[in-house]
Design an enzyme around this catalytic site. Sequence first.
Site, PDB file in Angstrom:
ATOM      1  N   HIS A   1       0.677  -1.292   0.043  1.00  0.00           N
ATOM      2  CA  HIS A   1      -0.125  -0.115  -0.148  1.00  0.00           C
ATOM      3  C   HIS A   1       0.875   1.347  -0.306  1.00  0.00           C
ATOM      4  CE1 HIS A   1      -3.443   2.669   0.121  1.00  0.00           C
ATOM      5  NE2 HIS A   1      -2.584   3.397   0.934  1.00  0.00           N
TER       6      HIS A   1
ATOM      7  N   HIS B   1       3.144  10.815   2.187  1.00  0.00           N
ATOM      8  CA  HIS B   1       3.123  11.637   1.923  1.00  0.00           C
ATOM      9  C   HIS B   1       3.600  12.952   1.113  1.00  0.00           C
ATOM     10  CE1 HIS B   1      -0.160   9.071   1.119  1.00  0.00           C
ATOM     11  NE2 HIS B   1      -0.816   8.837   1.984  1.00  0.00           N
TER      12      HIS B   1
END
Length: 306
Positions: free
Chosen positions: A235, A262
């Site tokens: 993931h 991120h």
Amino acid sequence: MQQTIKAPVSFSGQGLHSGAPATLTIRPAKAGYGIWFRRSDMSEEEGMIPARWNAVERTALCTRLINATGATVSTVEHVMAALAGCGISNALVEIDGPEVPILDGSAAPFVRGILWRGLMAQSAPLRAIEVLRPVEVQNGPAIARLLPADQLEISFHINFPDAAIGVQNRELVVKNGAFVRELSDSRTFCRQSDVEAMQANGLALGGTLDNAVVVDGDAILSPSGLRHTDEPVRHKMLDALGDLALAGAPILGRYEGIRAGHALTNTLLRALFADRRNYRIRSCTPEVAARLPGVGVSPAEIPAVA
């Protein structure tokens, strides 16, 4: 050549962090349009948000885009990964709220919808971003780097104290449908202690044991268990592809993430584009295009579990 989706496709659900209901529709767009989000609950002038690295508002737990008027759309990484993994160059992504629906926590529902609608080649050449020099950024133990390569490669390392995750490593050449087969169905994950902290701060309000893998020590709390023994690191690779897709074109290079997230991947893109010597824009010959993520994918390749 560039590609778009043949017909609109819609998805409805709730936002992972806001818990707010949302409907998202991916629509075809003309060649050269790129990827844009449009907040349909706002005027067109206010609600158009570019899916670009320099429109990212820094958030640790998801990727949020913001435009000049202050309109935002959050948790874009899964749908961006699906668009990139299916080879979509141009699309308008309409959404009636501030956060992309989490669906099952992976990119597979978006991939399935895109591929069943079909892809349409467009009469414009596809261009890619070729990494020419190593670029690296670091935040404490977290590192993200881009290295020259003639195809997109993603390598990731994670290390969590929970025995259910522990140390995981994986790498993948992201071409010939590899994203769809190997990564697209891997769900977001978190530790139970983090869930409690996030919810105390008004986040993860839409998270459930059905749309996230929740671990506590050596236990998997989600009733469905894992889709892959190394689903968490897969993931993280999915997220990385979605964040890299904000470059605005496919990347020819090797991405290496060590405990990265991120914000650090976005910092890496900013570092890449800060120096013109780091990259070049090149037109894709058929040989180069064959090494890109979205070539040769079909609905039959979507993992059956998703």
